[in-house]
Design a protein around this motif. Structure first.
Motif, mmCIF file in Angstrom:
data_model
loop_
_atom_site.group_PDB
_atom_site.id
_atom_site.type_symbol
_atom_site.label_atom_id
_atom_site.label_comp_id
_atom_site.label_asym_id
_atom_site.label_seq_id
_atom_site.Cartn_x
_atom_site.Cartn_y
_atom_site.Cartn_z
ATOM 1 N N ASP A 43 0.785 -1.226 0.000
ATOM 2 C CA ASP A 43 0.000 0.000 0.000
ATOM 3 C C ASP A 43 0.823 1.285 0.000
ATOM 4 O O ASP A 43 0.259 2.371 -0.125
ATOM 5 C CB ASP A 43 -0.907 0.019 1.235
ATOM 6 N N PHE A 44 2.127 1.174 0.166
ATOM 7 C CA PHE A 44 2.932 2.387 0.307
ATOM 8 C C PHE A 44 4.354 2.158 -0.168
ATOM 9 O O PHE A 44 4.964 1.139 0.130
ATOM 10 C CB PHE A 44 2.957 2.825 1.778
ATOM 11 N N GLN A 45 4.880 3.117 -0.917
ATOM 12 C CA GLN A 45 6.292 3.167 -1.255
ATOM 13 C C GLN A 45 6.749 4.592 -0.991
ATOM 14 O O GLN A 45 6.194 5.538 -1.547
ATOM 15 C CB GLN A 45 6.540 2.809 -2.721
ATOM 16 N N GLY A 46 7.734 4.740 -0.129
ATOM 17 C CA GLY A 46 8.211 6.080 0.176
ATOM 18 C C GLY A 46 9.439 6.043 1.049
ATOM 19 O O GLY A 46 9.926 4.985 1.433
ATOM 20 N N THR A 47 9.942 7.218 1.345
ATOM 21 C CA THR A 47 11.128 7.351 2.185
ATOM 22 C C THR A 47 10.698 7.812 3.561
ATOM 23 O O THR A 47 10.154 8.909 3.708
ATOM 24 C CB THR A 47 12.113 8.357 1.566
ATOM 25 N N ILE A 48 10.905 6.952 4.549
ATOM 26 C CA ILE A 48 10.564 7.302 5.924
ATOM 27 C C ILE A 48 11.736 7.065 6.873
ATOM 28 O O ILE A 48 11.618 7.303 8.061
ATOM 29 C CB ILE A 48 9.306 6.540 6.409
ATOM 30 N N ASP A 49 12.860 6.618 6.333
ATOM 31 C CA ASP A 49 14.065 6.373 7.137
ATOM 32 C C ASP A 49 15.186 7.250 6.597
ATOM 33 O O ASP A 49 15.389 7.322 5.384
ATOM 34 C CB ASP A 49 14.482 4.906 7.056
ATOM 35 N N TYR A 50 15.898 7.891 7.483
ATOM 36 C CA TYR A 50 16.949 8.818 7.083
ATOM 37 C C TYR A 50 18.158 8.650 7.978
ATOM 38 O O TYR A 50 18.042 8.264 9.125
ATOM 39 C CB TYR A 50 16.460 10.274 7.220
ATOM 40 N N ILE A 51 19.333 8.999 7.446
ATOM 41 C CA ILE A 51 20.543 9.154 8.239
ATOM 42 C C ILE A 51 21.006 10.585 8.000
ATOM 43 O O ILE A 51 21.221 10.992 6.855
ATOM 44 C CB ILE A 51 21.655 8.161 7.821
ATOM 45 N N PHE A 52 21.129 11.355 9.082
ATOM 46 C CA PHE A 52 21.578 12.736 8.980
ATOM 47 C C PHE A 52 22.972 12.856 9.570
ATOM 48 O O PHE A 52 23.340 12.132 10.486
ATOM 49 C CB PHE A 52 20.617 13.663 9.733
ATOM 50 N N PHE A 53 23.749 13.808 9.020
ATOM 51 C CA PHE A 53 25.099 14.018 9.527
ATOM 52 C C PHE A 53 25.459 15.498 9.431
ATOM 53 O O PHE A 53 24.864 16.241 8.656
ATOM 54 C CB PHE A 53 26.118 13.148 8.781
ATOM 55 N N ASN A 54 26.433 15.911 10.226
ATOM 56 C CA ASN A 54 26.920 17.282 10.221
ATOM 57 C C ASN A 54 28.150 17.331 9.329
ATOM 58 O O ASN A 54 29.185 16.752 9.658
ATOM 59 C CB ASN A 54 27.266 17.714 11.652
ATOM 60 N N SER A 55 28.045 18.038 8.221
ATOM 61 C CA SER A 55 29.151 18.072 7.260
ATOM 62 C C SER A 55 30.328 18.925 7.737
ATOM 63 O O SER A 55 31.378 18.923 7.115
ATOM 64 C CB SER A 55 28.667 18.571 5.901
ATOM 65 N N ASP A 56 30.164 19.638 8.845
ATOM 66 C CA ASP A 56 31.290 20.404 9.388
ATOM 67 C C ASP A 56 32.304 19.507 10.091
ATOM 68 O O ASP A 56 33.459 19.866 10.226
ATOM 69 C CB ASP A 56 30.794 21.458 10.380
ATOM 70 N N VAL A 57 31.881 18.339 10.561
ATOM 71 C CA VAL A 57 32.791 17.447 11.291
ATOM 72 C C VAL A 57 32.968 16.093 10.614
ATOM 73 O O VAL A 57 33.788 15.300 11.034
ATOM 74 C CB VAL A 57 32.332 17.223 12.751
ATOM 75 N N SER A 58 32.193 15.831 9.568
ATOM 76 C CA SER A 58 32.324 14.554 8.867
ATOM 77 C C SER A 58 31.957 14.741 7.401
ATOM 78 O O SER A 58 31.268 15.681 7.031
ATOM 79 C CB SER A 58 31.428 13.481 9.496
ATOM 80 N N SER A 59 32.446 13.841 6.583
ATOM 81 C CA SER A 59 32.062 13.842 5.174
ATOM 82 C C SER A 59 31.547 12.450 4.825
ATOM 83 O O SER A 59 32.041 11.439 5.323
ATOM 84 C CB SER A 59 33.232 14.230 4.264
ATOM 85 N N LEU A 60 30.556 12.425 3.990
ATOM 86 C CA LEU A 60 29.942 11.166 3.584
ATOM 87 C C LEU A 60 30.855 10.448 2.612
ATOM 88 O O LEU A 60 31.288 11.020 1.612
ATOM 89 C CB LEU A 60 28.583 11.449 2.940
ATOM 90 N N ASP A 61 31.176 9.200 2.913
ATOM 91 C CA ASP A 61 31.999 8.394 2.025
ATOM 92 C C ASP A 61 31.096 7.669 1.015
ATOM 93 O O ASP A 61 31.297 7.768 -0.176
ATOM 94 C CB ASP A 61 32.825 7.397 2.830
ATOM 95 N N ASN A 62 30.080 6.951 1.506
ATOM 96 C CA ASN A 62 29.105 6.307 0.619
ATOM 97 C C ASN A 62 27.886 5.874 1.413
ATOM 98 O O ASN A 62 27.921 5.806 2.625
ATOM 99 C CB ASN A 62 29.709 5.135 -0.157
#
Length: 102
Positions: A43-62
């Protein structure tokens, strides 16, 4: 920067959430600036899960969403994937304390 993202509910109502925290979303596809579906049911397809980060102290690798190659017509959970949520796995690089360099 102000973090803002929109969630679509089952009734297709949109809700926007805002924060003054300096966070970025790890599961945004860079080319489209959209998130992949993290919840896939009949009945549903969507985005309800997230990972947030602070780009001032970390950078996303993948970021990887599992299962990676899913058929949108095969809903979750099923015999191969016991949850209706896809797993989000992100890797980050952190600045050395006091260096300011990521």
């Amino acid at each position: 920067r102000i973090l803002s993202f929109t969630k679509k509910r089952l009734l297709q109502q949109e809700r926007t959430y805002k924060s003054d925290l300096e966070l970025e979303c790890a599961n945004v596809i860079p080319q489209t600036k959209e998130t992949e579906y993290t919840n896939i049911t009949k009945d549903f397809q969507g985005t309800i899960d997230y990972i947030f980060f602070n780009s001032d102290v970390s950078s996303l690798d993948n970021t990887v969403l599992l299962p990676q190659n899913y058929d949108p017509d095969v809903h979750l959970p099923n015999s191969l994937w016991p949850s209706d949520h896809r797993c989000i796995k992100s890797s980050f690089k952190f600045a050395k304390l006091g260096s300011g360099v990521l």
